[in-house]
Motif scaffolding. Structure first.
Motif, mmCIF file in Angstrom:
data_model
loop_
_atom_site.group_PDB
_atom_site.id
_atom_site.type_symbol
_atom_site.label_atom_id
_atom_site.label_comp_id
_atom_site.label_asym_id
_atom_site.label_seq_id
_atom_site.Cartn_x
_atom_site.Cartn_y
_atom_site.Cartn_z
ATOM 1 N N LYS A 85 3.952 37.763 -19.920
ATOM 2 C CA LYS A 85 4.034 38.914 -19.008
ATOM 3 C C LYS A 85 2.770 38.992 -18.149
ATOM 4 N N VAL A 86 1.616 38.807 -18.807
ATOM 5 C CA VAL A 86 0.334 38.876 -18.091
ATOM 6 C C VAL A 86 0.271 37.769 -17.045
ATOM 7 N N ALA A 87 0.630 36.532 -17.466
ATOM 8 C CA ALA A 87 0.561 35.389 -16.544
ATOM 9 C C ALA A 87 1.516 35.590 -15.368
ATOM 10 N N LEU A 116 -20.327 46.334 -7.979
ATOM 11 C CA LEU A 116 -20.893 46.369 -9.333
ATOM 12 C C LEU A 116 -20.957 44.946 -9.928
ATOM 13 N N LYS A 117 -19.879 44.187 -9.710
ATOM 14 C CA LYS A 117 -19.885 42.792 -10.199
ATOM 15 C C LYS A 117 -20.973 41.986 -9.497
ATOM 16 N N SER A 118 -21.114 42.200 -8.192
ATOM 17 C CA SER A 118 -22.130 41.454 -7.422
ATOM 18 C C SER A 118 -23.525 41.716 -7.970
ATOM 19 N N GLY A 141 -11.176 33.760 -16.810
ATOM 20 C CA GLY A 141 -10.241 34.733 -16.232
ATOM 21 C C GLY A 141 -10.612 34.928 -14.768
ATOM 22 N N CYS A 142 -10.746 33.794 -14.072
ATOM 23 C CA CYS A 142 -11.286 33.791 -12.696
ATOM 24 C C CYS A 142 -10.348 34.447 -11.697
ATOM 25 N N GLY A 143 -9.048 34.571 -12.060
ATOM 26 C CA GLY A 143 -8.081 35.113 -11.108
ATOM 27 C C GLY A 143 -7.995 34.224 -9.877
ATOM 28 N N GLY A 146 -12.000 35.730 -6.838
ATOM 29 C CA GLY A 146 -12.680 36.865 -6.192
ATOM 30 C C GLY A 146 -14.197 36.786 -6.271
ATOM 31 N N ASP A 147 -14.729 35.973 -7.184
ATOM 32 C CA ASP A 147 -16.189 35.919 -7.324
ATOM 33 C C ASP A 147 -16.801 34.620 -6.769
ATOM 34 N N LEU A 148 -15.968 33.786 -6.123
ATOM 35 C CA LEU A 148 -16.495 32.508 -5.622
ATOM 36 C C LEU A 148 -17.694 32.674 -4.691
ATOM 37 N N ASP A 163 -8.107 30.325 -16.085
ATOM 38 C CA ASP A 163 -7.255 31.515 -16.086
ATOM 39 C C ASP A 163 -5.888 31.136 -16.640
ATOM 40 N N ILE A 164 -5.219 32.094 -17.227
ATOM 41 C CA ILE A 164 -3.881 31.850 -17.787
ATOM 42 C C ILE A 164 -2.828 31.717 -16.681
ATOM 43 N N ALA A 165 -3.084 32.323 -15.523
ATOM 44 C CA ALA A 165 -2.092 32.355 -14.448
ATOM 45 C C ALA A 165 -2.269 31.138 -13.535
ATOM 46 N N ALA A 166 -1.333 30.172 -13.665
ATOM 47 C CA ALA A 166 -1.484 28.896 -12.959
ATOM 48 C C ALA A 166 -1.522 29.081 -11.433
ATOM 49 N N ASP A 198 -4.283 29.458 -21.529
ATOM 50 C CA ASP A 198 -4.445 30.736 -22.216
ATOM 51 C C ASP A 198 -5.738 30.669 -23.026
ATOM 52 N N CYS A 199 -6.756 31.327 -22.534
ATOM 53 C CA CYS A 199 -8.091 31.235 -23.157
ATOM 54 C C CYS A 199 -8.174 32.020 -24.463
ATOM 55 N N THR A 200 -7.099 32.707 -24.838
ATOM 56 C CA THR A 200 -7.089 33.384 -26.137
ATOM 57 C C THR A 200 -6.422 32.505 -27.197
ATOM 58 N N LYS A 201 -5.865 31.369 -26.747
ATOM 59 C CA LYS A 201 -5.138 30.533 -27.704
ATOM 60 C C LYS A 201 -5.587 29.081 -27.714
ATOM 61 N N GLN A 221 -14.811 38.923 -16.016
ATOM 62 C CA GLN A 221 -14.706 40.205 -15.296
ATOM 63 C C GLN A 221 -13.302 40.785 -15.358
ATOM 64 N N PHE A 222 -13.188 41.936 -16.008
ATOM 65 C CA PHE A 222 -11.917 42.648 -16.155
ATOM 66 C C PHE A 222 -10.882 41.805 -16.899
ATOM 67 N N VAL A 223 -11.296 41.082 -17.913
ATOM 68 C CA VAL A 223 -10.414 40.127 -18.600
ATOM 69 C C VAL A 223 -10.408 40.275 -20.122
ATOM 70 N N TYR A 224 -11.563 40.541 -20.710
ATOM 71 C CA TYR A 224 -11.676 40.361 -22.161
ATOM 72 C C TYR A 224 -10.674 41.222 -22.957
ATOM 73 N N HIS A 225 -10.286 42.369 -22.402
ATOM 74 C CA HIS A 225 -9.364 43.268 -23.113
ATOM 75 C C HIS A 225 -7.988 42.658 -23.346
ATOM 76 N N TYR A 226 -7.635 41.629 -22.576
ATOM 77 C CA TYR A 226 -6.329 41.002 -22.829
ATOM 78 C C TYR A 226 -6.336 40.243 -24.160
ATOM 79 N N SER A 227 -7.508 39.921 -24.641
ATOM 80 C CA SER A 227 -7.599 39.103 -25.852
ATOM 81 C C SER A 227 -7.485 39.930 -27.136
HETATM 82 C C1 LIG Z 1 -7.970 41.966 -13.425
HETATM 83 S S1 LIG Z 1 -7.869 40.229 -13.227
HETATM 84 C C2 LIG Z 1 -9.564 39.798 -12.947
HETATM 85 C C3 LIG Z 1 -9.747 38.537 -12.169
HETATM 86 C C4 LIG Z 1 -11.210 38.194 -11.837
HETATM 87 N N1 LIG Z 1 -12.014 38.019 -13.010
HETATM 88 C C5 LIG Z 1 -11.825 39.251 -10.953
HETATM 89 O O1 LIG Z 1 -12.692 40.008 -11.385
HETATM 90 O O2 LIG Z 1 -11.424 39.308 -9.786
HETATM 91 C C6 LIG Z 1 -7.611 39.678 -14.889
HETATM 92 C C7 LIG Z 1 -7.433 38.177 -15.010
HETATM 93 O O3 LIG Z 1 -7.405 37.818 -16.393
HETATM 94 C C8 LIG Z 1 -6.520 36.745 -16.539
HETATM 95 N N2 LIG Z 1 -6.107 36.623 -17.949
HETATM 96 C C9 LIG Z 1 -5.425 37.515 -18.692
HETATM 97 N N3 LIG Z 1 -5.180 37.017 -19.926
HETATM 98 C C10 LIG Z 1 -5.756 35.782 -19.957
HETATM 99 C C11 LIG Z 1 -5.828 34.770 -20.943
HETATM 100 N N4 LIG Z 1 -5.253 34.941 -22.129
HETATM 101 N N5 LIG Z 1 -6.474 33.628 -20.650
HETATM 102 C C12 LIG Z 1 -7.048 33.454 -19.423
HETATM 103 N N6 LIG Z 1 -6.993 34.364 -18.449
HETATM 104 C C13 LIG Z 1 -6.351 35.532 -18.698
HETATM 105 C C14 LIG Z 1 -5.358 37.149 -15.621
HETATM 106 O O4 LIG Z 1 -4.501 36.084 -15.327
HETATM 107 C C15 LIG Z 1 -6.124 37.674 -14.416
HETATM 108 O O5 LIG Z 1 -6.378 36.677 -13.469
#
Ligand SMILES: C[S@@+](CC[C@H](N)C(=O)[O-])C[C@H]1O[C@@H](n2cnc3c(N)ncnc32)[C@H](O)[C@@H]1O
Length: 413
Positions: A85-87, A116-118, A141-143, A146-148, A163-166, A198-201, A221-227
């Motif tokens: 679902k997340v991907a 703030l990220k900058s 979780g580079c998405g 956005g931070d390049l 990132d999990i989303a190809a 999937d960086c959690t698996k 950034q804005f990622v760790y909570h998915y784990s």
């Molecule tokens: C809110 S976005 C943040 C993207 C980027 N870090 C930023 O700040 O612009 C969250 C990102 O976490 C990635 N993500 C979620 N679960 C993940 C997982 N299990 N492994 C790797 N990436 C994951 C999503 O695909 C998404 O690109």
């Protein structure tokens, strides 16, 4: 956009970002002190040992019975579904152009988060560069990348984006190629590698060209909570973030503040809270397991996917396994208040349009139609004859951004 510092005070006076909980609510504290039984995302339960021991036990993988092997297949399917679902969600998120972005109700909120990220990334890069010339970064979780630009500005030497989303990773890679092509011939842009997993698996190092490579910074950034769906997943993401950091390297990130989320939930009459820009919906109230405590987060069409509470004291304990020491954990409000005092960051805030000019000039209009959204600024203006325009965020945007916290861990030798 003048008087940022005063305006910041006015925002506090107006009570806009002062709802940050420093302490967990009782219900959350009780629940999270218990050890998850067996499976990482099981409900909290009492084991009869003291609180400290319980916390300690909860963190030791080896002391938790591993029921994963016997897990019913439908449970596994549900878990697969969450990450799928997340991907899918992130893969199908459209990238909109600057023109459309500037029309968004959350234009300034996004810019504020980006500012703030900058600041965070800039300051950590500066620290690392005191001891190293070549800096290798993992953007976990580079998405869509956005931070390049922040990495380019920081003149790093190597970047790995995962990132999990190809589809997001492809777009990130394209963005990188475009950035490279646009650069002047004598601009030396860092080499980069892109991994979709999937960086959690999965163990990320196994997928790198050089599995032995070391990083100086992992930015998450804005990622760790998915784990935090299960203990195993949270640990795998931590391992990916920290195992290959050099001593003196940093793991930095931004994530929702579980105390704040639970505090707002407990104050709500339903299982949900929010406003016109964000909404958080829990499945139930009063029970907050250490792992798998799921909620849906919706930010004006930006995110509407399952996320999991990250109980920070547990996260901090888990990080010790990888020799990581917490350097700081701050709410967005605390970080903002501290960094805005620095002239360079204040200027960056203006350049990034991270606050909305108030009042709007003749040619523009405020992002919120409802004047109550700016009550705090009006009160401030009344009270101190401030020079206009001021920089601010609408009340709903402050409420949305003040859910988050920012953290930095350092790898010990
Ligand atoms: C809110 S976005 C943040 C993207 C980027 N870090 C930023 O700040 O612009 C969250 C990102 O976490 C990635 N993500 C979620 N679960 C993940 C997982 N299990 N492994 C790797 N990436 C994951 C999503 O695909 C998404 O690109």
């Amino acid at each position: 956009m003048e008087n940022l510092a005063q305006n910041k005070e006015c925002l506090q006076d107006g009570g806009i970002i002062n709802s940050v909980a420093e302490k967990p609510t009782e219900a959350f504290e009780n629940a999270t002190r218990n050890i998850p039984e067996g499976e990482g995302n099981g409900s909290a339960s009492c084991s009869g040992v003291g609180d400290a021991e319980r916390d300690e036990n909860a963190l030791q993988n080896k002391e938790l019975p591993n029921k994963r092997k016997h897990e019913p297949e439908d449970n596994q399917a549900v878990k697969r579904l969450v990450s799928e679902k997340v991907a899918i969600h992130y893969n199908t998120l459209q990238e909109c152009g600057l023109a459309a972005r500037s029309q968004s109700r959350i234009f300034y909120l996004r810019n504020f988060n980006n500012w703030l990220k900058s600041v965070l990334i800039g300051e950590i890069l500066e620290k690392v560069k005191q001891n190293r010339r070549d800096v290798a970064v993992l953007d976990l979780g580079c998405g869509k990348g956005g931070d390049l630009l922040k990495w380019r500005k920081g003149r790093i030497s190597k970047l790995v984006c995962a990132d999990i989303a190809a589809v997001s990773v492809e777009q990130c890679q394209q963005r990188y190629s475009d950035m490279k092509a646009r650069g002047r011939s004598n601009d030396c842009i860092f080499p980069a590698e892109f991994v979709s997993t999937d960086c959690t698996k999965e163990l990320l190092a196994d997928k790198l060209k050089d599995p032995e490579m070391y990083f100086d910074i992992c930015s998450c950034q804005f990622v760790y909570h998915y784990s935090f769906e299960t203990q195993e997943q949270a640990d795998m993401m931590l391992r990916n973030a920290c195992e290959r950091l050099r001593p003196g390297g940093y793991f930095i990130g931004t994530t929702p503040n579980a105390f704040e989320l639970v505090k707002r939930l407990e104050a709500s009459e339903t299982n949900s809270f929010g406003n016109e820009v964000y909404r958080v919906t829990f499945q139930k109230k009063g029970e907050y397991p250490l792992f798998g405590c799921q909620y849906d987060f919706n930010l004006e069409g930006v995110v509407n996917v399952p996320e999991f509470l990250v109980y920070f004291p547990l996260f901090e304990e888990m990080a010790k396994k990888y020799n990581m020491k917490l350097v700081f954990k701050k709410t967005f409000r605390e970080f903002f208040e501290e960094k805005i005092q620095i002239e360079e960051h204040k200027m960056l805030m203006r350049r990034m349009q991270a606050l909305e000019p108030y009042p709007a000039d003749d040619r523009s209009k405020l992002v919120a139609d409802n004047l109550e959204e700016y009550e705090h600024v009006q009160q401030y203006i009344k009270g101190c004859q401030a020079k206009l325009p001021l920089g601010t965020l609408s009340k709903s945007e402050w409420d949305a951004t003040s859910i988050y916290l920012v953290f930095a861990f350092e790898k010990m030798s």
